[in-house]
Design an enzyme around this catalytic site. Structure first.
Site, PDB file in Angstrom:
ATOM      1  N   GLU A  23       2.106  -7.644   9.271  1.00  0.00           N
ATOM      2  CA  GLU A  23       3.526  -7.255   9.221  1.00  0.00           C
ATOM      3  C   GLU A  23       3.978  -6.610   8.055  1.00  0.00           C
ATOM      4  O   GLU A  23       5.117  -5.775   7.901  1.00  0.00           O
ATOM      5  CB  GLU A  23       4.328  -8.607   9.312  1.00  0.00           C
ATOM      6  N   ASP A  43     -11.124 -18.040  -1.081  1.00  0.00           N
ATOM      7  CA  ASP A  43     -11.987 -19.174  -1.602  1.00  0.00           C
ATOM      8  C   ASP A  43     -12.509 -19.977  -0.371  1.00  0.00           C
ATOM      9  O   ASP A  43     -11.796 -20.503   0.367  1.00  0.00           O
ATOM     10  CB  ASP A  43     -11.364 -19.830  -2.651  1.00  0.00           C
TER      11      ASP A  43
END
Length: 569
Positions: A282, A207
């Site tokens: 990751e 956002d």
């Protein structure tokens, strides 16, 4: 699940409070979402994006977060979330969650600690507290205005009862902005990202991704008249333009001018997203970041999706483009060039929870800046049937474009903006902060209709609904459209199926210039499919070929006005 799924995905936005209500309290919830995932699998989408469901006082429908790692009781529990996630994954649907990093709720424990602490403290340094101007600090630190109207600063009362510092809130006063120059803030959001990634989410819609960093010194700034509330070019009405050419004229905003707003699109924000991208990389399974960045021009939006930053950014330039062939060709070309220049897919979107639904918006004949909304006193509101016809044509055009498409819940039912909400039912902060001058966004957030004859049209087991539903919802309910091959629901289902069958998301767009079509027709080929959209007012000759899809019935060999067809050339 294929590699680089996000490059071609059709992603469906769920606004949780308005999607489906399992317990009958009038508020949509996570269990309700779980119960309706079958309908979304049937529709043919690849992923869902959920607007916030975190613990919140709900001053801004959950975009005021008090706890980023828990579920608001309105929506259920973490166990409900895990069940919804598991069910979505079992159906082959990925799940993207909203993240709100620009600001928290004023009920967040950090902000409560800041109010209790002294000026200059570590607690206040997590937010943007500043001394006021004037002899006694009685004036705000600068002239910035809130996105929701009114000034962007609120003065606090210090623990000893005296008037004190001011804090920045680009949105409501209950949404204080974080100071992203503070390493504590950065580390906290790394923790939040890991919390949801460890639970198995497939990504984040970020956002106000063009906010976060503010210019040094927080200088005064006055936006251009008529500018959109979130930045960017602002709304463009169908009537603005050169009458001779019929082409809507959009505000020209250079990259330098876009840099001028000291609270939007500052260069330092990219450091944040490079850090987040390393963290996401990751994790297995291609977790993604999607930016809500109201930025102009498109060449600048592309900075958010460079290879080491986000994966996608919403294409608000496309959303704000009027239904005019020349304007559409221009924004499509610019989008493909801008995003392609950094190796990212273009995204396409026509509606979301912050804008007037495109079944209404594309036919409005008066200026309507983003964020203002529509209500009974608004000008230029179209009739439903012509508005829906244009919206269906626009959707059929959008879903044929290469890249990724975002859909907003209810648009597959042809839902219009709800114009006649009673004043006492409205809940958007914009309505209150402008004393009713702007209607705000409630009209696109009314709970969905699922079954025509059920309580709350199937939204929940009772008649309760947090915003009143119009009688029109009965005829637009999903069960009324499911068996009708001419319905808007069937159009969306067919378009998404054909989009996948012909792999249009991975295709290459080639403009068609050899068929002698008028200037107000948009025509291109993509992956062996000829797409023709008539934005004009008169029928045109339909090119030869097998019709795969049409947004309206085709009479003979003509393509009517406000109609799009897909053909196998």
């Amino acid at each position: 699940m294929t590699s680089d799924w996000w490059r071609t995905a059709a992603i469906y936005q769920i606004y949780p409070r308005s999607f489906a209500d399992a317990n009958g309290d009038g508020m949509g919830d996570l269990a309700g979402i779980t119960s309706r995932l079958g309908a979304l699998a049937d529709l043919g989408i690849d992923a869902i994006w959920l607007s916030p469901f975190y613990t919140s006082p709900q001053k801004d429908a959950g975009y005021d977060v008090a706890d980023y790692c828990d579920i608001d009781p309105l929506f259920g529990t973490l166990a409900d979330f895990d069940a919804m996630l598991a069910e979505a994954h079992a159906r082959g649907i990925r799940v993207i969650v909203d993240l709100v990093p620009n600001h928290s709720s004023d009920r967040h424990e950090w902000f409560q600690a800041a109010l209790a602490a002294a000026p200059g403290s570590a607690e206040r340094a997590r937010y943007l507290f500043r001394d006021g101007r004037g002899a006694d600090g009685e004036l705000p630190p600068n002239n910035w205005e809130s996105v929701f109207g009114g000034r962007a600063w609120t003065r606090v009362t210090e623990p000893d009862g005296t008037p004190g510092q001011w804090y920045l809130h680009l949105f409501d006063s209950s949404q204080p902005d974080f100071d992203w120059q503070n390493e504590q803030v950065r580390e906290e959001f790394r923790r939040i990202l890991r919390f949801w990634l460890d639970r198995g989410v497939d990504g984040f819609r970020v956002d106000v991704a063009h906010g976060l960093i503010k210019a040094d010194g927080l200088p005064d700034w006055t936006p251009a008249e008529g500018a959109g509330s979130m930045g960017g070019a602002g709304g463009v009405s169908d009537t603005l333009g050169d009458e001779a050419s019929g082409v809507a004229l959009e505000p020209e905003i250079s990259e330098e001018e876009g840099d001028g707003a000291p609270y939007w699109a500052q260069d330092g924000v990219h450091e944040v997203y490079r850090d987040w991208r390393k963290l996401l990389d990751e994790y297995p399974g291609e977790r993604i970041l999607a930016a809500e960045a109201w930025v102009d021009p498109l060449a600048k939006v592309a900075k958010w999706v460079r290879p080491d930053e986000m994966h996608q950014s919403f294409n608000f330039a496309y959303l704000e483009t009027p239904w005019k062939a020349a304007a559409l060709r221009k924004v499509i070309d610019e989008s493909l060039a801008a995003f392609g220049s950094v190796g990212a897919p273009s995204t396409w979107v026509l509606s979301n929870h912050d804008v007037v639904r495109h079944a209404t918006r594309l036919s409005v004949t008066a200026d309507n800046p983003q964020g203002h909304g529509l209500g009974p006193r608004s000008q230029g509101i179209p009739e439903y049937a012509p508005g829906l016809r244009r919206a269906r044509a626009a959707t059929a055009l959008m879903l044929a474009l290469p890249g990724s498409a975002y859909l907003y819940q209810g648009e597959e039912l042809g839902l219009p903006e709800v114009i006649d909400l009673p004043d006492d039912a409205r809940q958007d902060p914009t309505w209150f902060r402008t004393n009713g001058e702007r209607y705000g966004r409630d009209g696109c957030r009314v709970p969905l209709p699922w079954e025509a004859d059920a309580p709350s049209y199937g939204f929940g087991p009772t008649d309760a609904a947090w915003l009143p539903q119009p009688a029109q919802w009965a005829e637009l309910a999903r069960d009324q459209q499911a068996g009708d091959p001419t319905s808007t629901l069937s159009l969306y289902r067919d378009a998404l199926r054909l989009r996948r069958t012909h792999d249009l998301g991975s295709g290459t767009l080639e403009w068609v210039t050899d068929l002698g079509l008028p200037a107000d027709v948009v025509a291109f080929r993509n992956a062996g499919v000829l797409v023709v959209a008539n934005t004009g007012t008169a029928p045109v000759a339909l090119p030869a070929g097998e019709v795969l899809l049409a947004s309206e019935p085709l009479p003979g060999t003509e393509l009517p006005a406000d109609t799009t067809a897909w053909l196998r050339a």
